[in-house]
Design an enzyme around this catalytic site. Structure first.
Site, PDB file in Angstrom:
ATOM      1  N   CYS A  56       2.894  -3.413   3.970  1.00  0.00           N
ATOM      2  CA  CYS A  56       2.068  -2.262   4.335  1.00  0.00           C
ATOM      3  C   CYS A  56       2.741  -1.645   5.558  1.00  0.00           C
ATOM      4  O   CYS A  56       3.913  -1.928   5.819  1.00  0.00           O
ATOM      5  CB  CYS A  56       0.605  -2.656   4.561  1.00  0.00           C
ATOM      6  SG  CYS A  56       0.289  -3.782   5.925  1.00  0.00           S
ATOM      7  N   HIS A 102       6.847 -31.519   8.459  1.00  0.00           N
ATOM      8  CA  HIS A 102       6.322 -30.174   8.199  1.00  0.00           C
ATOM      9  C   HIS A 102       5.349 -30.196   7.019  1.00  0.00           C
ATOM     10  O   HIS A 102       4.396 -29.423   6.974  1.00  0.00           O
ATOM     11  CB  HIS A 102       7.465 -29.192   7.940  1.00  0.00           C
ATOM     12  CG  HIS A 102       8.453 -29.155   9.070  1.00  0.00           C
ATOM     13  ND1 HIS A 102       8.101 -28.734  10.327  1.00  0.00           N
ATOM     14  CD2 HIS A 102       9.752 -29.542   9.143  1.00  0.00           C
ATOM     15  CE1 HIS A 102       9.148 -28.833  11.127  1.00  0.00           C
ATOM     16  NE2 HIS A 102      10.164 -29.327  10.434  1.00  0.00           N
ATOM     17  N   ASP A 140       0.861  -1.179   0.000  1.00  0.00           N
ATOM     18  CA  ASP A 140       0.000   0.000   0.000  1.00  0.00           C
ATOM     19  C   ASP A 140       0.902   1.235   0.000  1.00  0.00           C
ATOM     20  O   ASP A 140       2.124   1.138  -0.203  1.00  0.00           O
ATOM     21  CB  ASP A 140      -1.019  -0.045   1.161  1.00  0.00           C
ATOM     22  CG  ASP A 140      -0.391   0.195   2.529  1.00  0.00           C
ATOM     23  OD1 ASP A 140       0.847   0.366   2.616  1.00  0.00           O
ATOM     24  OD2 ASP A 140      -1.138   0.218   3.528  1.00  0.00           O
ATOM     25  N   GLY A 142      -2.098  -6.072   7.872  1.00  0.00           N
ATOM     26  CA  GLY A 142      -3.327  -5.999   7.087  1.00  0.00           C
ATOM     27  C   GLY A 142      -3.190  -6.664   5.730  1.00  0.00           C
ATOM     28  O   GLY A 142      -4.063  -7.437   5.308  1.00  0.00           O
ATOM     29  N   ARG A 169       6.751   0.248   8.461  1.00  0.00           N
ATOM     30  CA  ARG A 169       6.840   1.201   9.566  1.00  0.00           C
ATOM     31  C   ARG A 169       7.433   0.546  10.816  1.00  0.00           C
ATOM     32  O   ARG A 169       7.500   1.159  11.874  1.00  0.00           O
ATOM     33  CB  ARG A 169       5.451   1.770   9.881  1.00  0.00           C
ATOM     34  CG  ARG A 169       4.907   2.656   8.780  1.00  0.00           C
ATOM     35  CD  ARG A 169       3.484   3.116   9.064  1.00  0.00           C
ATOM     36  NE  ARG A 169       3.018   4.031   8.009  1.00  0.00           N
ATOM     37  CZ  ARG A 169       1.733   4.286   7.767  1.00  0.00           C
ATOM     38  NH1 ARG A 169       0.779   3.704   8.484  1.00  0.00           N
ATOM     39  NH2 ARG A 169       1.388   5.120   6.803  1.00  0.00           N
ATOM     40  N   HIS A 184       9.594 -24.475   7.524  1.00  0.00           N
ATOM     41  CA  HIS A 184       8.569 -25.256   8.230  1.00  0.00           C
ATOM     42  C   HIS A 184       7.163 -25.037   7.687  1.00  0.00           C
ATOM     43  O   HIS A 184       6.342 -25.952   7.730  1.00  0.00           O
ATOM     44  CB  HIS A 184       8.589 -24.912   9.728  1.00  0.00           C
ATOM     45  CG  HIS A 184       9.779 -25.477  10.446  1.00  0.00           C
ATOM     46  ND1 HIS A 184       9.893 -25.482  11.811  1.00  0.00           N
ATOM     47  CD2 HIS A 184      10.916 -26.046   9.971  1.00  0.00           C
ATOM     48  CE1 HIS A 184      11.049 -26.039  12.166  1.00  0.00           C
ATOM     49  NE2 HIS A 184      11.695 -26.379  11.055  1.00  0.00           N
ATOM     50  N   THR A 238       2.334  -2.058   8.865  1.00  0.00           N
ATOM     51  CA  THR A 238       2.709  -3.086   9.845  1.00  0.00           C
ATOM     52  C   THR A 238       2.994  -4.438   9.210  1.00  0.00           C
ATOM     53  O   THR A 238       3.523  -5.327   9.877  1.00  0.00           O
ATOM     54  CB  THR A 238       1.565  -3.295  10.846  1.00  0.00           C
ATOM     55  OG1 THR A 238       0.405  -3.712  10.098  1.00  0.00           O
ATOM     56  CG2 THR A 238       1.261  -2.027  11.628  1.00  0.00           C
TER      57      THR A 238
HETATM   58  C1  RB5 Z   1      -2.214   2.415   6.578  1.00  0.00           C
HETATM   59  O1  RB5 Z   1      -2.266   3.588   7.335  1.00  0.00           O
HETATM   60  C2  RB5 Z   1      -2.005   1.219   7.488  1.00  0.00           C
HETATM   61  O2  RB5 Z   1      -3.163   0.943   8.205  1.00  0.00           O
HETATM   62  C3  RB5 Z   1      -1.566   0.012   6.688  1.00  0.00           C
HETATM   63  O3  RB5 Z   1      -0.402   0.313   5.989  1.00  0.00           O
HETATM   64  C4  RB5 Z   1      -1.255  -1.244   7.465  1.00  0.00           C
HETATM   65  O4  RB5 Z   1      -0.401  -0.991   8.522  1.00  0.00           O
HETATM   66  C5  RB5 Z   1      -2.411  -2.070   7.867  1.00  0.00           C
HETATM   67  O5  RB5 Z   1      -2.282  -3.178   8.386  1.00  0.00           O
END
Ligand code: RB5
Length: 149
Positions: free
Chosen positions: A69, A137, A12, A74, A113, A102, A71
């Site tokens: 993305c 496995h 994203d 998502g 991030r 595995h 984190t």
């Molecule tokens: C976008 O702001 C953020 O929610 C997305 O990049 C991600 O971290 C979602 O899991």
């Protein structure tokens, strides 16, 4: 790596620069990279990007996929909704090795991030250079696949 393999990359808006760094890094190692974007920084929705990459892997158009993305969570969740996809988030190289060895994962997710670029490239290298161990496995991965039916 002997045979050229195709790998799809997607993210994203939170991970465009890291995705492009990964694309350059693995292309230099001989992978055929299919980078499906996005390329512009407007806010977008990670489920559609995760699904698009996962569908290419599930269809056999690409051997593996890497999604990112903010984190990594998502887009991983979205990718795993596609039948045949095993995608895990990794923030360290040991997890990335185990995800292949595995779990026979066909997709890797990274949080742009959370980890810096150098670590992200190490995670990618660990994932791509580790073979599936099979054996017990394989039995467990088959059990995961059976849950899809
Ligand atoms: C976008 O702001 C953020 O929610 C997305 O990049 C991600 O971290 C979602 O899991």
């Amino acid at each position: 790596m002997t045979d050229t393999k195709r790998i799809v990359l997607s993210s994203d808006h939170a991970a465009i620069e890291m995705r492009q760094a990964i694309a350059k890094h693995i292309a230099a190692k001989g992978w055929e990279v299919v980078d499906i974007g996005p390329t512009t920084p407007e806010s977008t929705h990670y489920p559609k990007h995760g699904a698009a990459a996962a569908q290419m892997v599930a269809a056999g158009d690409c051997d593996l996929g890497i999604v990112l993305c903010g984190t990594g969570q998502g887009i991983m969740l979205a990718a795993n909704k596609v039948k045949g996809i095993r995608c895990g988030v990794c923030m360290d190289t040991f997890s990335a090795k185990m995800l292949r060895a595995h779990n026979n994962a066909n997709m890797l997710s990274i949080g742009a991030r959370i980890v810096g670029e150098s670590l992200a490239l190490e995670i990618v290298d660990a994932f791509l250079s580790t073979p599936f161990e099979g054996g017990r496995h394989g039995t467990r991965v088959d059990m995961i696949t059976a849950l899809e039916d």
